[in-house]
Scaffold this active site. Structure first.
Site, PDB file in Angstrom:
ATOM      1  N   GLU A 116       0.824  -1.209   0.000  1.00 46.84           N
ATOM      2  CA  GLU A 116       0.000   0.000   0.000  1.00 46.84           C
ATOM      3  C   GLU A 116       0.863   1.266   0.000  1.00 46.84           C
ATOM      4  OE1 GLU A 116      -2.227  -2.910   2.818  1.00 46.84           O
ATOM      5  OE2 GLU A 116      -0.169  -2.564   2.170  1.00 46.84           O
ATOM      6  N   CYS A 161      -2.908  -2.950   7.370  1.00 50.08           N
ATOM      7  CA  CYS A 161      -2.489  -2.863   8.767  1.00 50.08           C
ATOM      8  C   CYS A 161      -2.716  -1.431   9.269  1.00 50.08           C
ATOM      9  CB  CYS A 161      -1.013  -3.244   8.883  1.00 50.08           C
ATOM     10  SG  CYS A 161       0.111  -2.000   8.197  1.00 50.08           S
TER      11      CYS A 161
END
Length: 151
Positions: A54, A82
């Protein structure tokens, strides 16, 4: 293209990570039907805790679009982000996050907690479970092989 098509692009990047002995996570960022950022997990090769798919995709999209805000962008990632990546998504103002596999150990979009429910200045839309089986299969294969090689 539809959500599944974009997730298949992310799965291709996850497969590249798997072939490189990395946890198989891939991510793409789409704006108005155009791929503006892509990334894959590279933590082991780069020896860097920040080298998540990401983060790499957000960085590429910011460079391509010329700013740190990513309006009208959607992220497609093979594993639930996360807390670090969820924070980066909030900061980049990404409008929609679609993920494949749920992460019961560190997922920050609902599995452990939902960072987007808190009082931050931006709340992306979330859609989980897109091509969940395909995304989970890559992760299961990776960790099964890792356990086997440690014996």
């Amino acid at each position: 293209m539809v959500n599944e098509d974009y997730m298949r692009l992310a799965l291709e990047l996850a497969a590249e990570a798997l072939a490189d002995d990395e946890v198989p996570v891939g991510c793409v960022i789409i704006r108005k039907g155009e791929l503006v950022g892509k990334g894959r997990n590279r933590r082991e090769k780069q020896k860097n805790a920040l080298a998540h798919a990401e983060i790499e995709a957000i960085n590429e999209a910011c460079l391509k679009l010329g700013g740190w805000r990513l309006p009208q962008c959607s992220m497609y990632v093979t594993l639930e982000p996360c807390p670090m990546c969820a924070g980066a998504i909030i900061n980049a103002r990404i409008e929609k996050v679609c993920f494949g596999a749920y992460d019961s150990k560190s997922g920050a979009l609902g599995s452990v907690l939902n960072l987007f429910e808190h009082e931050f200045n931006h709340k992306p839309d979330i859609q989980g479970g897109i091509l969940r089986e395909e995304c989970s299969k890559l992760l299961t294969e990776f960790f099964k092989n890792l356990r086997r090689s440690k014996k």
